[in-house]
Design a protein around this motif. Structure first.
Motif, mmCIF file in Angstrom:
data_model
loop_
_atom_site.group_PDB
_atom_site.id
_atom_site.type_symbol
_atom_site.label_atom_id
_atom_site.label_comp_id
_atom_site.label_asym_id
_atom_site.label_seq_id
_atom_site.Cartn_x
_atom_site.Cartn_y
_atom_site.Cartn_z
ATOM 1 N N UNK A 131 0.825 -1.213 0.000
ATOM 2 C CA UNK A 131 0.000 0.000 0.000
ATOM 3 C C UNK A 131 0.861 1.265 0.000
ATOM 4 N N UNK A 132 1.954 1.253 0.744
ATOM 5 C CA UNK A 132 2.834 2.425 0.777
ATOM 6 C C UNK A 132 3.467 2.672 -0.594
ATOM 7 N N UNK A 133 3.964 1.610 -1.215
ATOM 8 C CA UNK A 133 4.595 1.788 -2.523
ATOM 9 C C UNK A 133 3.567 2.093 -3.610
ATOM 10 N N UNK A 134 2.338 1.576 -3.460
ATOM 11 C CA UNK A 134 1.291 1.928 -4.423
ATOM 12 C C UNK A 134 0.942 3.417 -4.318
ATOM 13 N N UNK A 135 0.949 3.948 -3.099
ATOM 14 C CA UNK A 135 0.721 5.387 -2.920
ATOM 15 C C UNK A 135 1.829 6.214 -3.544
ATOM 16 N N UNK A 159 1.428 6.212 -7.289
ATOM 17 C CA UNK A 159 0.396 7.149 -7.734
ATOM 18 C C UNK A 159 0.903 8.589 -7.704
ATOM 19 N N UNK A 160 1.618 8.950 -6.651
ATOM 20 C CA UNK A 160 2.145 10.315 -6.538
ATOM 21 C C UNK A 160 3.155 10.596 -7.646
ATOM 22 N N UNK A 161 4.034 9.650 -7.916
ATOM 23 C CA UNK A 161 5.038 9.861 -8.966
ATOM 24 C C UNK A 161 4.418 9.837 -10.356
ATOM 25 N N UNK A 162 3.357 9.060 -10.538
ATOM 26 C CA UNK A 162 2.652 9.091 -11.830
ATOM 27 C C UNK A 162 2.022 10.464 -12.046
ATOM 28 N N UNK A 163 1.416 11.023 -11.002
ATOM 29 C CA UNK A 163 0.777 12.333 -11.123
ATOM 30 C C UNK A 163 1.816 13.432 -11.299
ATOM 31 N N UNK A 164 3.005 13.228 -10.717
ATOM 32 C CA UNK A 164 4.049 14.234 -10.811
ATOM 33 C C UNK A 164 4.852 14.164 -12.101
ATOM 34 N N UNK A 165 4.609 13.163 -12.923
ATOM 35 C CA UNK A 165 5.304 13.066 -14.199
ATOM 36 C C UNK A 165 6.666 12.402 -14.120
ATOM 37 N N UNK A 166 6.960 11.765 -13.039
ATOM 38 C CA UNK A 166 8.237 11.070 -12.883
ATOM 39 C C UNK A 166 8.038 9.600 -13.246
ATOM 40 N N UNK A 167 8.157 9.302 -14.525
ATOM 41 C CA UNK A 167 7.852 7.967 -15.030
ATOM 42 C C UNK A 167 8.786 6.886 -14.522
ATOM 43 N N UNK A 168 10.064 7.183 -14.391
ATOM 44 C CA UNK A 168 11.025 6.184 -13.941
ATOM 45 C C UNK A 168 10.774 5.738 -12.515
ATOM 46 N N UNK A 169 10.593 6.718 -11.640
ATOM 47 C CA UNK A 169 10.307 6.382 -10.246
ATOM 48 C C UNK A 169 8.944 5.712 -10.113
ATOM 49 N N UNK A 170 7.991 6.163 -10.900
ATOM 50 C CA UNK A 170 6.658 5.569 -10.855
ATOM 51 C C UNK A 170 6.718 4.096 -11.249
ATOM 52 N N UNK A 178 6.307 -1.519 -9.734
ATOM 53 C CA UNK A 178 6.840 -2.884 -9.702
ATOM 54 C C UNK A 178 6.991 -3.359 -8.265
ATOM 55 N N UNK A 179 7.481 -2.475 -7.383
ATOM 56 C CA UNK A 179 7.641 -2.842 -5.970
ATOM 57 C C UNK A 179 6.291 -3.171 -5.334
ATOM 58 N N UNK A 180 5.260 -2.401 -5.672
ATOM 59 C CA UNK A 180 3.923 -2.666 -5.127
ATOM 60 C C UNK A 180 3.400 -4.015 -5.626
#
Length: 95
Positions: free
Chosen positions: A29-33, A36-47, A52-54
């Motif tokens: 749940x923490x990594x899924x959150x 989501x934050x990195x997807x919204x922020x436009x950071x595709x690599x971290x997202x 994958x970790x989630x």
């Protein structure tokens, strides 16, 4: 000489791997959150890494729960609500 040892019965609901699976669910749940934050922020690599970790954390938890269910024939999530388990509990903890 007779030794009297207390009756030892391993409870199927308190398997140590159930705690590991619970920790994996929290991690998922923490990594899924974070995903989501990195997807919204436009950071595709971290997202992608957090996604994958989630998936690995949730997959690992599901694998542990399924394995415990099949090996000990008891759900690690639900208590054994049978007359035999009630009698065992009363014998163990009320006597």
């Amino acid at each position: 000489m007779t030794t009297h040892l207390p009756h030892r019965h391993e409870s199927h609901g308190n398997h140590p791997m159930s705690f590991v699976a619970f920790a994996l669910i929290l991690t998922g749940f923490a990594t899924a959150g974070l995903w989501l934050v990195h997807m919204a922020g436009g950071s595709g690599g971290h997202a992608a890494l957090y996604g994958i970790a989630a998936a690995i954390a949730f997959g690992g938890a599901a694998t542990i729960f399924v394995t415990l269910t099949r090996r000990i024939h008891h759900s690690p999530l639900l208590p054994d609500n049978t007359d035999a388990e009630t009698d065992r509990y009363l014998h163990e903890y009320r006597d």
